[in-house]
Design a protein around this motif. Sequence first.
Motif: not given
Length: 308
Positions: A133-162
């Motif tokens: 029901x949401x009109x949106x385009x997924x760009x990335x998934x963030x996998x965040x460990x517990x007690x985490x504030x700073x986002x690093x590259x290892x936490x980002x999964x690219x979901x973009x499609x052309x």
Amino acid sequence: MPLQPPMTVRGGQPSARATRLMIRDLARGRQGVAEAGDLKVQPRETSGPGVRIGDGSALIHGARPWQGAYTQSNVGDTPLDVPPTGPFARTDLVVLRIEDPEYEGERDPRRQDIGYFHLVQGVDADTTTVPRGMTALPLARLTLPRNTAAITGEMITDLRQLANPRTERTLRAVHSQDPDKIPGRHGEWARWPADATWDLDIPTWATRATLVITLSGLRAEAGSIYAQLRTRLGERVSKPTVFDDDGTTTRRSSATLADTLAIPPAYRGTRQQLTVQVNQNDAYGDGELSVADGTTLVADIEFTESPI
């Protein structure tokens, strides 16, 4: 729904829906980013609780029937805050959302952006699509460990499609005339056969090359043969294919080499040479492998575009 008015008549006043439906048709029902590097989600340049979304454009399809499609462009990096986690890990989804008040939400297009980057918090760990029901385009998934504030590259999964990835396929065929035996010393890679050499113009948008080389009618004689064959594009080489023949008489054989190679940025828009290399191991046989009259060499090359 009544027939939508045409947009190509003088004095016509096409509706917003007619425009969205035209965008949908021109996109052939697809959605996604426009080019390979568009809207990439990355950590902030200074470590912190958030990400940045790069510039670029996208097509986003409406979640409801006959809603049509929207276009959005982002100029420069846009920051997006990501709340820190507490004692429990969390998975979030970064999306480009369209909140058209005709279908959902209460945003006023005269005062507010109906297209914006949005964080969907607390999704399943393997989520790749937006909530129903949401009109949106997924760009990335963030996998965040517990007690985490700073986002690093290892936490980002690219979901973009052309939305409309480009492809370019070429077939090249050569019929060998002159005999050509494997050159060089056994146990070392050497370019062979000489006729299996092609100059390729790499498209400026290409990110991958799928190469299928067929060597048909190779001549084997004087004993058993064990050799590896691989393709080479510029300085990049494929995984080898084994040619293993235990015969003793003169015979004809075929070999197929296939792999997908990533195209380095420096190769795009340049001319690179595609060749075949061989590495014969005489510890498993001392026969001779050659191309001769009746040997056909075929190169099937397909360049494709994918998010980078």
